[in-house]
Scaffold this motif. Structure first.
Motif, short mmCIF file in Angstrom:
data_model
loop_
_atom_site.label_atom_id
_atom_site.label_comp_id
_atom_site.label_asym_id
_atom_site.label_seq_id
_atom_site.Cartn_x
_atom_site.Cartn_y
_atom_site.Cartn_z
N GLY A 59 0.78 -1.22 0.00
CA GLY A 59 0.00 0.00 0.00
C GLY A 59 0.81 1.28 0.00
N VAL A 60 2.12 1.18 -0.01
CA VAL A 60 2.99 2.36 0.00
C VAL A 60 3.41 2.66 -1.44
CG1 VAL A 60 5.24 3.22 0.72
CG2 VAL A 60 3.83 1.97 2.32
N SER A 61 3.45 3.93 -1.78
CA SER A 61 3.87 4.35 -3.12
C SER A 61 5.37 4.60 -3.11
CB SER A 61 3.13 5.64 -3.50
OG SER A 61 3.57 6.09 -4.75
N TYR A 62 6.08 3.91 -4.00
CA TYR A 62 7.51 4.10 -4.17
C TYR A 62 7.74 4.85 -5.47
CZ TYR A 62 8.05 0.63 -0.48
OH TYR A 62 7.99 -0.04 0.71
N HIS A 63 8.73 5.73 -5.49
CA HIS A 63 8.96 6.61 -6.62
C HIS A 63 10.45 6.60 -6.98
CE1 HIS A 63 9.67 10.62 -8.46
NE2 HIS A 63 8.56 10.31 -9.10
N GLY A 64 10.74 6.76 -8.25
CA GLY A 64 12.13 6.85 -8.67
C GLY A 64 12.25 7.62 -9.97
N THR A 65 13.42 8.22 -10.19
CA THR A 65 13.70 8.93 -11.43
C THR A 65 14.99 8.38 -12.00
OG1 THR A 65 14.90 10.67 -10.27
CG2 THR A 65 12.56 11.05 -10.68
N ASN A 66 15.14 8.54 -13.29
CA ASN A 66 16.30 8.00 -13.98
C ASN A 66 16.59 8.86 -15.20
OD1 ASN A 66 18.36 6.23 -14.52
ND2 ASN A 66 17.06 4.65 -15.39
N ASN A 67 17.84 9.19 -15.42
CA ASN A 67 18.26 9.88 -16.64
C ASN A 67 19.10 8.91 -17.45
OD1 ASN A 67 17.09 12.47 -16.22
ND2 ASN A 67 18.66 12.85 -14.67
N ILE A 68 18.73 8.75 -18.71
CA ILE A 68 19.42 7.81 -19.59
C ILE A 68 20.00 8.61 -20.75
CG2 ILE A 68 19.13 5.79 -21.07
CD1 ILE A 68 16.56 5.20 -19.38
N VAL A 69 21.30 8.45 -21.00
CA VAL A 69 21.95 9.10 -22.13
C VAL A 69 22.13 8.05 -23.22
CG1 VAL A 69 23.97 10.36 -22.92
CG2 VAL A 69 23.15 10.68 -20.59
N LEU A 70 21.54 8.31 -24.38
CA LEU A 70 21.64 7.39 -25.51
C LEU A 70 22.97 7.59 -26.23
CD1 LEU A 70 18.02 7.80 -26.92
CD2 LEU A 70 18.89 6.04 -25.38
N ASN A 71 23.31 6.66 -27.10
CA ASN A 71 24.56 6.75 -27.86
C ASN A 71 24.63 8.02 -28.69
OD1 ASN A 71 25.44 4.32 -26.82
ND2 ASN A 71 24.67 3.13 -28.55
N SER A 72 23.48 8.53 -29.11
CA SER A 72 23.43 9.76 -29.91
C SER A 72 23.64 11.00 -29.07
CB SER A 72 22.07 9.85 -30.62
OG SER A 72 21.04 9.98 -29.66
N GLY A 73 23.69 10.86 -27.75
CA GLY A 73 23.84 11.99 -26.85
C GLY A 73 22.51 12.52 -26.35
N GLU A 74 21.42 12.01 -26.89
CA GLU A 74 20.09 12.42 -26.47
C GLU A 74 19.82 11.93 -25.04
OE1 GLU A 74 15.47 11.83 -27.96
OE2 GLU A 74 17.08 10.74 -28.95
N MET A 75 19.18 12.79 -24.25
CA MET A 75 18.87 12.46 -22.86
C MET A 75 17.40 12.06 -22.75
SD MET A 75 19.93 12.58 -19.57
CE MET A 75 21.19 13.79 -19.35
N ILE A 76 17.15 10.93 -22.09
CA ILE A 76 15.79 10.51 -21.79
C ILE A 76 15.63 10.51 -20.27
CG2 ILE A 76 14.15 8.60 -21.85
CD1 ILE A 76 15.22 7.84 -24.53
N HIS A 77 14.61 11.20 -19.82
CA HIS A 77 14.31 11.28 -18.39
C HIS A 77 13.10 10.39 -18.13
CE1 HIS A 77 13.92 12.98 -14.40
NE2 HIS A 77 12.62 13.13 -14.63
N SER A 78 13.22 9.52 -17.15
CA SER A 78 12.07 8.66 -16.83
C SER A 78 11.75 8.80 -15.34
CB SER A 78 12.35 7.20 -17.19
OG SER A 78 13.28 6.64 -16.31
#
Length: 157
Positions: free
Chosen positions: A33-52
């Motif tokens: 019943g507890v909400s767990y949260h996380g963030t992640n930044n992923i750098v692709l080979n092209s240099g593009e950043m994906i934030h999740s």
């Protein structure tokens, strides 16, 4: 009674009691019943950043929501799974529903093995997932490993 004669018996009995106490008083790795949260930044080979960002709630039904952002692109995905069996350090799930706001994953995600919704298995209704919770030193944090996806994630309250 000679103490020297029975000292090994006392030592082994004490060790057995400590082991039993460790098993009985071991707290579960997660809280229902507890909400767990996380963030992640992923750098692709092209240099593009994906934030999740992801949010996980564990109960009789597990709920996972993920938002992936890349420049102007956005993907929202959700997963609900029925808990088949609970353990102190394990959780067996059966996927009931998985949805994604995009029919194709964000470009470049296929090169990153750490993305859950970029994998076909994660979207298969009726599939089984086995989560193993890893020990952590921080009280409000859970880390879990999904066997079928070879996927590790740490989230906090």
């Amino acid at each position: 009674m000679n103490f020297v004669r029975f000292k090994h018996l006392f030592i082994l009995s004490g060790m057995a009691l400590l082991a039993l106490a460790g098993i009985v008083f071991d707290r579960p790795a997660y809280t229902k019943g507890v909400s767990y949260h996380g963030t992640n930044n992923i750098v692709l080979n092209s240099g593009e950043m994906i934030h999740s960002e992801e949010r996980l709630i564990i109960g009789d039904t597990l709920s996972l929501a993920v938002i992936e952002k890349s420049d102007a692109n956005l993907n929202y995905a959700s997963l609900s799974a029925k808990a088949v069996s609970f353990g102190r350090r394990t959780l067996e799930l059966e996927i009931q529903q998985a949805q994604s706001s995009r029919s194709n994953p964000l470009s470049g995600l296929s090169e990153v093995p750490d993305v859950f919704f970029g994998r076909q298995y994660g979207l298969a209704t009726g599939a089984a997932l086995h989560l193993e919770f890893l020990p952590t030193q921080v009280e409000n944090t859970i880390c879990y490993y999904v066997q079928e996806l070879d996927y590790v994630r740490c989230l906090y309250r």
